[in-house]
Write a protein that holds these residues in place. Structure first.
Motif, mmCIF file in Angstrom:
data_model
loop_
_atom_site.group_PDB
_atom_site.id
_atom_site.type_symbol
_atom_site.label_atom_id
_atom_site.label_comp_id
_atom_site.label_asym_id
_atom_site.label_seq_id
_atom_site.Cartn_x
_atom_site.Cartn_y
_atom_site.Cartn_z
ATOM 1 N N GLY A 16 0.811 -1.205 -0.448
ATOM 2 C CA GLY A 16 -0.407 -0.037 -0.010
ATOM 3 C C GLY A 16 0.519 1.354 -0.251
ATOM 4 N N ASP A 17 0.743 2.267 0.781
ATOM 5 C CA ASP A 17 1.599 3.380 1.099
ATOM 6 C C ASP A 17 2.636 2.888 1.942
ATOM 7 N N ASN A 18 2.919 2.114 2.617
ATOM 8 C CA ASN A 18 4.314 2.069 3.012
ATOM 9 C C ASN A 18 5.152 1.177 2.106
ATOM 10 N N MET A 19 6.734 1.241 2.683
ATOM 11 C CA MET A 19 7.555 -0.337 2.538
ATOM 12 C C MET A 19 7.599 -0.823 4.065
ATOM 13 N N VAL A 20 7.395 -2.467 3.631
ATOM 14 C CA VAL A 20 7.565 -2.818 4.696
ATOM 15 C C VAL A 20 9.683 -3.437 5.319
ATOM 16 N N ILE A 21 9.731 -4.065 5.942
ATOM 17 C CA ILE A 21 11.341 -4.197 5.999
ATOM 18 C C ILE A 21 11.120 -5.752 7.481
ATOM 19 N N ARG A 22 11.640 -6.744 6.694
ATOM 20 C CA ARG A 22 10.687 -7.825 7.328
ATOM 21 C C ARG A 22 12.478 -8.063 7.669
ATOM 22 N N LEU A 23 12.485 -8.664 9.174
ATOM 23 C CA LEU A 23 14.250 -8.683 9.344
ATOM 24 C C LEU A 23 13.541 -10.349 10.040
ATOM 25 N N GLY A 24 15.024 -11.103 9.867
ATOM 26 C CA GLY A 24 14.585 -12.357 9.796
ATOM 27 C C GLY A 24 14.727 -13.591 9.055
ATOM 28 N N ASP A 25 15.284 -14.634 9.704
ATOM 29 C CA ASP A 25 14.727 -15.953 8.280
ATOM 30 C C ASP A 25 13.606 -16.759 8.328
ATOM 31 N N PRO A 26 12.889 -15.850 7.402
ATOM 32 C CA PRO A 26 11.003 -17.138 7.308
ATOM 33 C C PRO A 26 11.061 -18.325 7.588
ATOM 34 N N ASP A 27 11.619 -19.158 7.648
ATOM 35 C CA ASP A 27 12.539 -20.428 7.317
ATOM 36 C C ASP A 27 13.293 -21.216 8.959
ATOM 37 N N ILE A 28 13.370 -19.929 9.838
ATOM 38 C CA ILE A 28 13.694 -20.931 10.719
ATOM 39 C C ILE A 28 12.896 -19.839 12.230
ATOM 40 N N THR A 29 12.411 -20.195 13.202
ATOM 41 C CA THR A 29 11.882 -19.960 14.449
ATOM 42 C C THR A 29 12.724 -18.671 15.641
ATOM 43 N N VAL A 30 12.183 -18.065 15.872
ATOM 44 C CA VAL A 30 13.673 -17.371 17.024
ATOM 45 C C VAL A 30 12.685 -17.277 18.178
ATOM 46 N N THR A 31 13.450 -18.253 19.232
ATOM 47 C CA THR A 31 12.627 -17.945 20.737
ATOM 48 C C THR A 31 13.750 -17.253 22.270
ATOM 49 N N GLY A 32 13.498 -16.645 22.558
ATOM 50 C CA GLY A 32 14.677 -16.066 23.976
ATOM 51 C C GLY A 32 14.375 -14.988 23.566
ATOM 52 N N VAL A 33 15.722 -14.509 23.598
ATOM 53 C CA VAL A 33 16.181 -12.917 23.358
ATOM 54 C C VAL A 33 17.286 -12.285 22.087
ATOM 55 N N GLN A 34 17.013 -11.811 21.425
ATOM 56 C CA GLN A 34 17.171 -11.391 20.272
ATOM 57 C C GLN A 34 17.854 -10.234 19.997
#
Length: 265
Positions: free
Chosen positions: A111-129
């Motif tokens: 839409g009216d925005n640019m979206v920056i996605r940070l992180g590997d879509p194939d890896i689930t993160v837990t805890g502190v990153q």
């Protein structure tokens, strides 16, 4: 001096609406908490901002599969603020570029925005990153008639992720009037400034500050500095953006016509 700065900031905040989203963390639900966020903004003479962020996010309470964090950066927007006692509203088109990060990242238009996605879509993160990333934000030529401005949302009121501590540094390209700084804190359109929550100092051309309370969802933090006309030089214009595309299209058309002529068609 501190009391005077607080009084001036309160007056400036009264002259502002909470800024329309100029940056925001966006997520469908608060699936994590930001323990700390450090924002550094280097403002260039051509009205571009080199923005870098260091974020510590805690996914310990995540209830689903989370792959990282997302920032939504508005690029087509309506800016509304009070100038000389009157509300001024006009459109602006920004350009986001040069995204770098310490994790896999991707950028897409939404839409009216640019979206920056940070992180590997194939890896689930837990805890502190920890996330460190940067980008250039080009607002183009200033849209005000009799003034220039620095205008940015450190946290958008559309934010849904709690931020436990926010620190920021803004480096202006040359001297400016510190009395023209205005902060807003609170829900969108509130025009308020909580001096107990947000504290800042000005040393030369550098503004440093922090928010010492947890920023909950729906609570924005904005900053605007009214600058003298001509403060910026060489800013991108609509024509300067159009010309390269026009020349590229013309070159492509010329090449096509040459190939067709060579083929005898």
């Amino acid at each position: 001096m501190k009391k005077r700065m607080k009084r001036l900031a309160l007056l400036a905040a009264a002259a502002l609406l909470l800024l329309l989203p100029l940056t925001a963390f966006a997520q469908a639900a608060p699936d994590y908490v930001i323990s700390s966020e450090e924002i550094t903004i280097r403002v260039n003479r051509d009205n571009t901002y080199d923005i870098s962020k260091k974020i510590t996010a805690d996914f310990s309470q995540s209830v689903g599969e989370t792959h990282g964090i997302t920032e939504t950066v508005p690029v087509d927007m309506q800016l509304k603020r009070m100038v000389n006692g009157n509300f001024v509203e006009n459109g602006a088109h920004a350009v986001l570029s040069d995204v770098t990060a310490n994790v896999p990242s991707e950028t897409e238009k939404d839409g009216d925005n640019m979206v920056i996605r940070l992180g590997d879509p194939d890896i689930t993160v837990t805890g502190v990153q920890k996330y460190e990333y940067s980008y250039r934000y080009d607002l183009g030529a200033d849209t005000l008639m009799d003034a220039d401005e620095f205008y940015y949302n450190l946290v958008s009121p559309q934010n849904t992720v709690p931020i436990e501590h926010l620190a920021f540094t803004i480096e202006m390209p040359k001297e400016f009037d510190a009395e023209k700084i205005g902060f807003t804190t609170g829900i969108e359109g509130s025009g308020t400034y909580d001096t107990d929550a947000l504290r800042y100092t000005v040393e030369g051309n550098i503004i440093r500050g922090e928010v010492i309370k947890t920023i909950e969802g729906g609570y924005g933090v904005g900053v605007r500095i009214e600058l003298p006309e001509g403060y910026y030089e060489g800013a991108r214009t609509a024509f300067s953006s159009f010309l390269p595309a026009f020349l590229l299209g013309g070159a492509a058309l010329a090449a096509t016509l040459i190939l067709l002529a060579a083929a005898g068609r």
